[in-house]
Design a protein around this motif. Structure first.
Motif, PDB file in Angstrom:
ATOM      1  N   LEU A   1       0.863  -1.186   0.000  1.00 47.66           N
ATOM      2  CA  LEU A   1       0.000   0.000   0.000  1.00 47.66           C
ATOM      3  C   LEU A   1       0.897   1.231   0.000  1.00 47.66           C
ATOM      4  O   LEU A   1       1.841   1.306   0.788  1.00 47.66           O
ATOM      5  N   PHE A   2       0.616   2.163  -0.872  1.00 49.51           N
ATOM      6  CA  PHE A   2       1.406   3.394  -0.951  1.00 49.51           C
ATOM      7  C   PHE A   2       2.883   3.084  -1.178  1.00 49.51           C
ATOM      8  O   PHE A   2       3.760   3.813  -0.730  1.00 49.51           O
ATOM      9  N   GLY A   3       3.146   1.957  -1.852  1.00 49.43           N
ATOM     10  CA  GLY A   3       4.542   1.586  -2.108  1.00 49.43           C
ATOM     11  C   GLY A   3       5.227   0.968  -0.902  1.00 49.43           C
ATOM     12  O   GLY A   3       6.430   0.731  -0.936  1.00 49.43           O
ATOM     13  N   LEU A   4       4.478   0.728   0.157  1.00 48.42           N
ATOM     14  CA  LEU A   4       5.062   0.164   1.379  1.00 48.42           C
ATOM     15  C   LEU A   4       4.528  -1.243   1.602  1.00 48.42           C
ATOM     16  O   LEU A   4       3.376  -1.532   1.297  1.00 48.42           O
TER      17      LEU A   4
ATOM     18  N   PHE B   1       2.755   3.293  10.174  1.00 46.41           N
ATOM     19  CA  PHE B   1       3.495   3.649   8.957  1.00 46.41           C
ATOM     20  C   PHE B   1       4.994   3.472   9.156  1.00 46.41           C
ATOM     21  O   PHE B   1       5.703   3.008   8.255  1.00 46.41           O
TER      22      PHE B   1
ATOM     23  N   ILE C   1       7.580   1.560   6.784  1.00 45.97           N
ATOM     24  CA  ILE C   1       8.696   2.280   6.163  1.00 45.97           C
ATOM     25  C   ILE C   1      10.008   1.549   6.438  1.00 45.97           C
ATOM     26  O   ILE C   1      10.815   1.334   5.530  1.00 45.97           O
TER      27      ILE C   1
END
Lengths: 317, 317
Positions: free
Chosen positions: A40-43, A96, A100
């Motif tokens: 999601l969102f590149g994560l 998050f 990350i």
């Protein structure tokens, strides 16, 4: 004593916390489901591993059962202000940071098992947490709605649609080509007993067992499972929707049969299911509601005691 | 009227806000410096582009001059709890969302110019903001300290070390092989005048001009610059440390000479530097402290008026 437990998310994590309390001296290895991992969102997000890690590490949102305590949602609100979704997946600011760190380590070439170990360095869950595999396995669900018949990521069906659309089939994409993560088979081989917490038998325990090598390894061991079904309903979550998708009745007996002979040695069911009998499996009834940490520890203790009893019997033969 | 302005971070962004107020009907294209871009936590951070975007879009922390207003730092604190740094770069939760969107788009194959346009869709800065290049150019600084002589990323020297260690040299790594981003040369060609805000002449304006093709394009235009130096000190920031590194005196005259003949047509200096003369360049003195939005708009108006006056003279010849 060495214990291996397979685990999904919330139910598995709570059971494991009980197990740790019930057997503080035991060396517990948890094989976590990664089939519901999602980018999601590149994560890279690993909901089940994180739920186990946060729950055992004291960082979980107790009320909700997933996500971080005292969470805020600034990043998600800002992403929405950019028109970037999905908005239906609840990622908080604290959470998050986990994704990350994970994504950065994966991009640097570390396998998920090494990343999980690094994250656990902070959380100290008191168990060894291993992903079932370092390979990408994603649970997809075939649904049919006004957009037609299509496969969606498990999370889209589970979280966005809340399993309100029937699943026509469920597949662990990539499982056949996957290998157990380093340490998984070794931990099972070294274990005195193996436990199946009351996790989702299809998309959690079932997915873990779909990784070639894991089923064969655990099958050699004394295994006791805790039924995720009481009466005709899941203890929590929507396991019934998953069982229906694969043509299995939502009952403690049917789940025991799904796991099958040669796998389960003992099966803990709720008092409501005291009449359940499954050939070749020792079934015991007791209260199974994980209503608080003490009740949960008692359930875990009962599962472990049954496993040790069955193992002694097997060893004696 | 079409205006092109080159810009670095805080000083450039504030000047641009003044310019937009001074010439509300003008079509302003900003060519932003990307030499101080940096990858942190696996995310691509473009400090100068974001400072321009946030400042003109109303999202800037006015006090600080960079970063988002009403910012929180939960993600950064959590990263630190994982032992993941660097801690010296101030990334807030709101700001993180920008870098997450950017990184995700870059990973999907969009060039930085397209990403910047997408981010500006939200911020509506009232100018067209273009990165100087879609290629990776990183400003590195050679320093010598107790760890020996070594090249560090500009941000490490600027933010972590606060330029306290002398820079032995400064290089825009990758600039020689870079190409102007789509639209950059076209915007310059179409511009009536080009303005150099009081940005850092070495690591902001100098880096933009180091992209092959940009210097040649702007050199054809009437260019007026605003001195970033008043007396013997930068208006803000540590431009003196950069000038010293390349052997240039910290003075309004020396910076004009650095930009050089054939580039600058007019040069706005502060009243304190009213005696400055540079051959071939029209020097005008006025108060240059961007103390508030009105004062800044007046400076921008003066720069624009001088540029238009010099352009008329050139056109008449």
């Amino acid at each position: 004593m060495k214990i291996v437990a397979l685990a999904g998310g919330i139910g598995g994590a709570r059971f494991l916390r009980g197990l740790r309390a019930a057997a503080p001296e035991a060396e517990i290895t948890v094989i976590g489901n990664t089939g519901d991992d999602i980018s999601l969102f590149g994560l890279r997000v690993c909901p089940d591993l994180d739920t186990v890690m946060y729950t055992l590490g004291g960082g979980i949102d107790e009320e909700q059962g997933w996500g971080r305590a005292a969470e805020t949602f600034t990043v998600k609100e800002e992403l929405a202000a950019y028109g970037v979704g999905p908005g239906w997946f609840g990622l908080g600011d604290r959470d998050f940071a986990t994704h990350i760190v994970r994504t950065q380590m994966l991009a640097a070439g570390y396998p998920l098992s090494a990343v999980t170990e690094a994250l656990c360095d902070r959380w100290k869950p008191g168990v060894r947490l291993l992903p079932m595999t370092d390979d990408q396995v994603e649970t997809h669900v075939v649904i049919e709605d006004d957009q037609g018949r299509r496969a969606v990521h498990f999370q889209e069906w589970w979280v966005r649609l809340r399993a309100s659309v029937p699943a026509l089939s469920i597949a662990a994409v990539g499982a056949e080509e996957s290998k157990p993560a380093p340490g998984v088979v070794e931990a099972v081989d070294a274990a005195d007993v193996v436990l199946f917490p009351p996790s989702n038998p299809v998309v959690s325990i079932g997915t873990i067992l779909a990784v070639p090598g894991i089923r064969d390894a655990v099958a050699k061991k004394t295994i006791v499972g805790v039924s995720p079904i009481i009466g005709d309903a899941p203890v929590r979550g929507m396991a019934d929707a998953c069982l229906t998708a694969i043509g299995v009745e939502t009952s403690a007996r049917a789940v025991a049969e799904l796991y099958g002979l040669g796998l389960l040695d003992g099966w803990l069911v709720d008092d409501a299911d005291a009449d359940v009998r499954v050939e070749g499996i020792e079934v015991r009834a007791r209260p199974l509601l994980m209503s608080d940490p003490d009740a949960t520890a008692a359930i875990a203790r009962a599962a472990l005691d049954l496993a040790l009893e069955l193992k002694r019997e097997e060893d004696a033969q």
